[in-house]
Design an enzyme around this catalytic site. Sequence first.
Site, PDB file in Angstrom:
ATOM      1  N   LEU A   1     -23.643 -23.268  13.194  1.00 19.25           N
ATOM      2  CA  LEU A   1     -23.439 -24.134  11.929  1.00 19.25           C
ATOM      3  C   LEU A   1     -24.014 -25.617  12.348  1.00 19.25           C
ATOM      4  O   LEU A   1     -23.176 -26.645  12.645  1.00 19.25           O
ATOM      5  CB  LEU A   1     -21.958 -24.280  11.286  1.00 19.25           C
ATOM      6  CG  LEU A   1     -21.611 -23.146  10.559  1.00 19.25           C
ATOM      7  CD1 LEU A   1     -20.410 -23.344   9.894  1.00 19.25           C
ATOM      8  CD2 LEU A   1     -22.496 -22.936   9.428  1.00 19.25           C
ATOM      9  N   HIS A   2     -25.432 -25.838  12.326  1.00 25.50           N
ATOM     10  CA  HIS A   2     -25.721 -26.969  12.874  1.00 25.50           C
ATOM     11  C   HIS A   2     -25.446 -28.135  12.080  1.00 25.50           C
ATOM     12  O   HIS A   2     -25.098 -29.081  12.646  1.00 25.50           O
ATOM     13  CB  HIS A   2     -27.613 -27.002  12.618  1.00 25.50           C
ATOM     14  CG  HIS A   2     -27.994 -25.625  13.432  1.00 25.50           C
ATOM     15  ND1 HIS A   2     -28.299 -25.550  14.858  1.00 25.50           N
ATOM     16  CD2 HIS A   2     -28.676 -24.580  12.904  1.00 25.50           C
ATOM     17  CE1 HIS A   2     -28.964 -24.523  15.204  1.00 25.50           C
ATOM     18  NE2 HIS A   2     -29.163 -23.884  13.767  1.00 25.50           N
ATOM     19  N   ASP A   3     -25.889 -28.005  10.801  1.00 25.39           N
ATOM     20  CA  ASP A   3     -25.605 -29.291  10.028  1.00 25.39           C
ATOM     21  C   ASP A   3     -24.390 -29.865   9.732  1.00 25.39           C
ATOM     22  O   ASP A   3     -23.984 -30.884   9.640  1.00 25.39           O
ATOM     23  CB  ASP A   3     -26.580 -29.369   8.474  1.00 25.39           C
ATOM     24  CG  ASP A   3     -28.135 -28.987   8.989  1.00 25.39           C
ATOM     25  OD1 ASP A   3     -28.449 -29.552   9.935  1.00 25.39           O
ATOM     26  OD2 ASP A   3     -28.499 -28.316   7.879  1.00 25.39           O
TER      27      ASP A   3
END
Length: 314
Positions: A243-245
Site C-alpha cells: 500500500l504505497h500511497d
Amino acid sequence: MTPRPVIIDCDPGQDDAVALLMALASPESLKVLGITCVAGNVPLDLTQRNARRVCVLAGRPDMPVFAGCPRPLIRPLGTAEAVHGQTGLDGSGLPEEPAMPLQDRHAVDFIIDTCLSAEDGEITLCPLGPLTNIAVAIVKAPQIVPKIREIVFMGGAALGPGNRTPMAEFNIVTDPHAAQVVFESGAPLVMFGLDVTHTVITTPARLDAIRAIGTPVAAAVTGMLTFYDRHDIERYGDPGAPLHDPCVIAWLLKPELFRGKDVHLAVETNSPLTMGRTVADWWGVTGNAPNATVMDRADSDGFYALVVDRLSRL
Ligand code: BDR
Ligand code: CA
C-alpha cells in the site's frame, strides 16, 4: 491540535484511493484543502474522475477536485494499466460517473493560489503520483516555496531496486524532470519510496480485517485491493501488494509508525539506463547538505491497524 492543512496531489490508482479515504476520515488531524490530479497510473481524464468517485464514496462530494497536467514535462506519458486496470480503479465496483463536479480551475493554479494565501510554512503538499503538478507550480510561482511546510511524497527507491525499471520507481521515472525541480526547490522533503512501502503488504488476513468492517467503503476497498494485489503477488511472490500511497497519510497521522534518515536526495535525468533513479546519499559521502528525510522502516501491523481504524470511520 489544529488540523494540518494539506493538498493531496494524486493519480488514483487503488492505493491512492485508500490514501484519500484515510485522509478524508481524519478531519481532526488533516484539513484537506483540495485534491489535485495528475496523469500517471492512467490518463488525466480518468485520474480526476477516479478522485471524484472516491470523494463520493467517502461522503465528501463537497471536496474540491482539480485536474492538472495531462502529461509529464518532457517524457511521453507511460501509464500503468497492467497494475491498476483500464479505469485505474478496477475492482472497486463504484459507479463510473461520480455525482460531483470537477472544479474549473487548473490544479497548478489551485496549488499556487492556496500557498500564496497561506502563512510561511503552513501548507503540506502530499504528492502520490508523478511530480508534474508540483514542479509546474514551483516553476510558475517560486514564491510558493516558503509557504510549504513539507512535501511528503510517495516515490523513488533509495536502497533497493525500482519497480518500473530495474533502478527506478514508477512515480519518479514517469516524470524525472519534475522530480528534479521539486528536489532542488529548497522545500523540505519526506520520501516514502519502495524501501518502506514494500514492507506494508496486504496479506489475506489484513484484507479480511478491512472486509469485516462491513460498510460500502470496506467493500469497495477490498474489491479494489483484491484486483490490485494480483500483479504484485505474481511478480514478487508476496502474499499481497504494497500500500504505497497510504504510507504518506499514515505518517502524517502517526509518524511513530515509520523510521527515516535525513540525507541529500537527487534524481538521475541523463542516463537512459538509470533514468529516474532517486540517489539518496545514505552515508553522507558527497558532503551535500540533507534536503530530505527518506523513510526506510515501518511498523506494518501498526500501519494496518491505522488503515482499518480510519476506514471504519467512513
Ligand atoms: C506508485 O506508482 C503507482 O502505481 C502507485 O499509485 C504508487 O503511487 C508506486 O510505485
Ligand atoms: Ca499513486
